[in-house]
Motif scaffolding. Structure first.
Motif: not given
Length: 61
Positions: A39-60
């Motif tokens: 279950e912790a691996m699923i939680a870490v995957a959710i956090m990784f996806l969220g961090a990727t969405l939050a920090l990935w630069p937006a396409r101009r």
């Protein structure tokens, strides 16, 4: 909007890491423990996806 969704996913992942998907908040606040590995691996995957969405630069365009 994408960054907000990313931050929300990170928060949900942290909540899930401490058992939020399996126990009510009052139990988590009384005795916070990290959930078992599968279950912790699923939680870490959710956090990784969220961090990727939050920090990935937006396409101009």
């Amino acid at each position: 909007m994408r960054r907000t969704v990313g931050v929300v996913l990170v928060v949900v992942g942290v909540y899930a890491l401490f058992g939020g998907l399996f126990a009510p908040p009052s139990v988590i606040l009384a005795d916070p423990t990290v959930i078992p590995l599968p279950e912790a691996m699923i939680a870490v995957a959710i956090m990784f996806l969220g961090a990727t969405l939050a920090l990935w630069p937006a396409r101009r365009t």
